[in-house]
Design an enzyme around this catalytic site. Structure first.
Site, PDB file in Angstrom:
ATOM      1  N   HIS A 155       0.871  -1.182   0.000  1.00 41.03           N
ATOM      2  CA  HIS A 155       0.000   0.000   0.000  1.00 41.03           C
ATOM      3  C   HIS A 155       0.906   1.230   0.000  1.00 41.03           C
ATOM      4  O   HIS A 155       2.135   1.103  -0.020  1.00 41.03           O
ATOM      5  CB  HIS A 155      -0.951  -0.013   1.198  1.00 41.03           C
ATOM      6  CG  HIS A 155      -0.274   0.060   2.536  1.00 41.03           C
ATOM      7  ND1 HIS A 155       0.620  -0.904   2.982  1.00 41.03           N
ATOM      8  CD2 HIS A 155      -0.360   0.974   3.553  1.00 41.03           C
ATOM      9  CE1 HIS A 155       1.041  -0.582   4.189  1.00 41.03           C
ATOM     10  NE2 HIS A 155       0.472   0.559   4.553  1.00 41.03           N
ATOM     11  N   HIS A 159       1.232   3.957   2.188  1.00 41.90           N
ATOM     12  CA  HIS A 159       1.614   4.746   3.356  1.00 41.90           C
ATOM     13  C   HIS A 159       3.125   4.977   3.305  1.00 41.90           C
ATOM     14  O   HIS A 159       3.893   4.128   2.828  1.00 41.90           O
ATOM     15  CB  HIS A 159       1.218   4.026   4.649  1.00 41.90           C
ATOM     16  CG  HIS A 159      -0.226   4.206   5.005  1.00 41.90           C
ATOM     17  ND1 HIS A 159      -0.903   3.375   5.872  1.00 41.90           N
ATOM     18  CD2 HIS A 159      -1.136   5.149   4.603  1.00 41.90           C
ATOM     19  CE1 HIS A 159      -2.158   3.798   6.004  1.00 41.90           C
ATOM     20  NE2 HIS A 159      -2.319   4.856   5.241  1.00 41.90           N
ATOM     21  N   ASP A 183       5.656   4.851   5.256  1.00 42.95           N
ATOM     22  CA  ASP A 183       6.655   3.942   5.820  1.00 42.95           C
ATOM     23  C   ASP A 183       6.884   2.708   4.952  1.00 42.95           C
ATOM     24  O   ASP A 183       7.772   1.902   5.242  1.00 42.95           O
ATOM     25  CB  ASP A 183       6.274   3.538   7.256  1.00 42.95           C
ATOM     26  CG  ASP A 183       4.901   2.898   7.356  1.00 42.95           C
ATOM     27  OD1 ASP A 183       3.981   3.348   6.650  1.00 42.95           O
ATOM     28  OD2 ASP A 183       4.740   1.951   8.146  1.00 42.95           O
ATOM     29  N   HIS A 184       6.115   2.583   3.871  1.00 44.71           N
ATOM     30  CA  HIS A 184       6.282   1.437   2.967  1.00 44.71           C
ATOM     31  C   HIS A 184       6.812   1.833   1.586  1.00 44.71           C
ATOM     32  O   HIS A 184       7.123   0.960   0.775  1.00 44.71           O
ATOM     33  CB  HIS A 184       4.946   0.699   2.801  1.00 44.71           C
ATOM     34  CG  HIS A 184       4.497   0.031   4.057  1.00 44.71           C
ATOM     35  ND1 HIS A 184       4.625  -1.326   4.278  1.00 44.71           N
ATOM     36  CD2 HIS A 184       3.942   0.552   5.186  1.00 44.71           C
ATOM     37  CE1 HIS A 184       4.163  -1.620   5.486  1.00 44.71           C
ATOM     38  NE2 HIS A 184       3.739  -0.498   6.043  1.00 44.71           N
ATOM     39  N   HIS A 204      -6.932  -3.174   5.776  1.00 46.08           N
ATOM     40  CA  HIS A 204      -6.285  -2.031   6.428  1.00 46.08           C
ATOM     41  C   HIS A 204      -7.179  -0.812   6.205  1.00 46.08           C
ATOM     42  O   HIS A 204      -8.237  -0.919   5.586  1.00 46.08           O
ATOM     43  CB  HIS A 204      -4.884  -1.828   5.831  1.00 46.08           C
ATOM     44  CG  HIS A 204      -4.010  -0.887   6.602  1.00 46.08           C
ATOM     45  ND1 HIS A 204      -3.999  -0.828   7.977  1.00 46.08           N
ATOM     46  CD2 HIS A 204      -3.103   0.041   6.182  1.00 46.08           C
ATOM     47  CE1 HIS A 204      -3.138   0.079   8.365  1.00 46.08           C
ATOM     48  NE2 HIS A 204      -2.575   0.629   7.306  1.00 46.08           N
ATOM     49  N   ASP A 228       0.199  -4.587   7.810  1.00 43.20           N
ATOM     50  CA  ASP A 228      -0.812  -3.533   7.882  1.00 43.20           C
ATOM     51  C   ASP A 228      -2.205  -4.090   7.575  1.00 43.20           C
ATOM     52  O   ASP A 228      -2.837  -3.732   6.573  1.00 43.20           O
ATOM     53  CB  ASP A 228      -0.467  -2.380   6.929  1.00 43.20           C
ATOM     54  CG  ASP A 228       0.729  -1.587   7.403  1.00 43.20           C
ATOM     55  OD1 ASP A 228       1.732  -2.227   7.762  1.00 43.20           O
ATOM     56  OD2 ASP A 228       0.673  -0.355   7.400  1.00 43.20           O
ATOM     57  N   HIS A 249       7.212  -5.459  11.420  1.00 36.60           N
ATOM     58  CA  HIS A 249       6.388  -4.247  11.459  1.00 36.60           C
ATOM     59  C   HIS A 249       5.935  -3.914  12.880  1.00 36.60           C
ATOM     60  O   HIS A 249       4.753  -3.743  13.158  1.00 36.60           O
ATOM     61  CB  HIS A 249       5.172  -4.394  10.530  1.00 36.60           C
ATOM     62  CG  HIS A 249       4.564  -3.091  10.125  1.00 36.60           C
ATOM     63  ND1 HIS A 249       3.632  -2.437  10.903  1.00 36.60           N
ATOM     64  CD2 HIS A 249       4.736  -2.310   9.027  1.00 36.60           C
ATOM     65  CE1 HIS A 249       3.265  -1.321  10.301  1.00 36.60           C
ATOM     66  NE2 HIS A 249       3.926  -1.218   9.161  1.00 36.60           N
TER      67      HIS A 249
END
Length: 291
Positions: A49, A51, A53-54, A126, A194, A253
């Site tokens: 996805h 976000h 942090d990814h 998520h 997530d 994570h």
């Protein structure tokens, strides 16, 4: 968020000279260099996805690839909006000497075969559109010399048939199934992060050799927070591993507040004994089973 001893999310798979990256959080290329692995063979990058942090490590990785004069195309796989998101990040990496090919995942489940990998993306739960991935390396059956001879297949065609090619020659068509036995067990890795626990995770992780799963919270009393933010506890991940009948579970994570995940592993291994806390640089070589 990144910590002094912990980078953000990323997983690298290497097979037969080709590498697949799943997610590219901040610090990914530094973590790769610390491991001593090269970014040059990366042919595919998958995103769960969008976000930060990814995906926030992507522009720097692309620049490094470009500065190394990569010319081979790079394939990216991800949820709807992939091309728009990547091109927005590329404002700071606008000129690259290689083509980027985009595959946007359609529907709740999609399988893509590329470079010897069979990659299945499956939707999870998520607070934005998010996918897990199951990556398989299929293994053909054994070559049967006696069958090849009995059918008078010229020896010069044995090797390509063994590699799965169909040969048309001398007025005949030779197919791999004429000389190969039943498919043998391959290698399977499942990955999800997530998400809340969902049946799609169990279904797509079934019988995996390695299951890497988010464990946001290990401390007792975090169940409501996990539900609220659509993440998982260590113990929910362990139950998924148990239901999916996987061989081994790695947790990843973690919440930034979780400094020492190993402190909570005793409760996890009561549910699923072959479970381990993931950490930066942790790796394993998955092998085909001996006959």
């Amino acid at each position: 968020m990144p910590l002094p001893y912990r980078w953000l999310t990323s997983l690298m798979l290497r097979y037969n000279g080709s590498s697949v990256l799943i997610d590219c959080g901040e610090g990914t290329q530094v973590a790769l260099r610390e491991k001593g692995w090269s970014f040059k063979p990366i042919d595919v990058i998958c995103f769960t996805h969008y976000h930060g942090d990814h995906i926030s490590g992507l522009p720097g990785l692309l620049l490094t690839m470009g500065n190394a004069m990569r010319t081979e195309p790079l394939t990216m796989i991800g949820p709807k909006g992939l091309e728009r998101v990547v091109n927005a990040l590329r404002v700071i990496a606008p000129e690259l000497p290689f083509e980027i090919k985009f595959i946007e995942i359609q529907g709740p489940r999609q399988t893509i075969e590329i470079n010897g990998y069979c990659i299945t993306a499956y939707r999870v739960n998520h607070n934005v559109l998010c996918y897990g991935y199951a990556v398989e390396i299929h293994r053909a059956g054994k070559f049967d010399v006696e069958r090849a001879r009995a059918q008078e297949i010229p020896m010069k065609y044995w090797n390509p048939l063994q590699k799965g090619r169909t040969i048309e020659a001398d007025g005949r068509v030779y197919t791999p199934d004429m000389v190969l036995g039943a498919n043998r067990k391959g290698i399977k890795l499942a990955y999800c992060t997530d998400t809340r626990p969902t049946p799609s995770i169990v279904e797509n992780a079934a019988d995996a050799d390695l299951f890497i799963c988010e464990g946001m919270y290990g401390e007792p009393g975090k169940e409501e927070k996990a539900v609220e933010h659509k993440h998982m506890t260590f113990y929910e991940a362990a139950k998924l591993a148990q239901k999916a009948n996987v061989r081994e579970l790695w947790l990843t994570h973690y919440s930034p507040s979780l400094s020492y995940p190993e402190e909570f592993m005793s409760g996890v291994t009561k549910i699923f004994p072959n479970a381990y806390p993931g950490k930066d640089g942790k790796s394993v070589e998955l092998m085909f089973e001996d006959e």
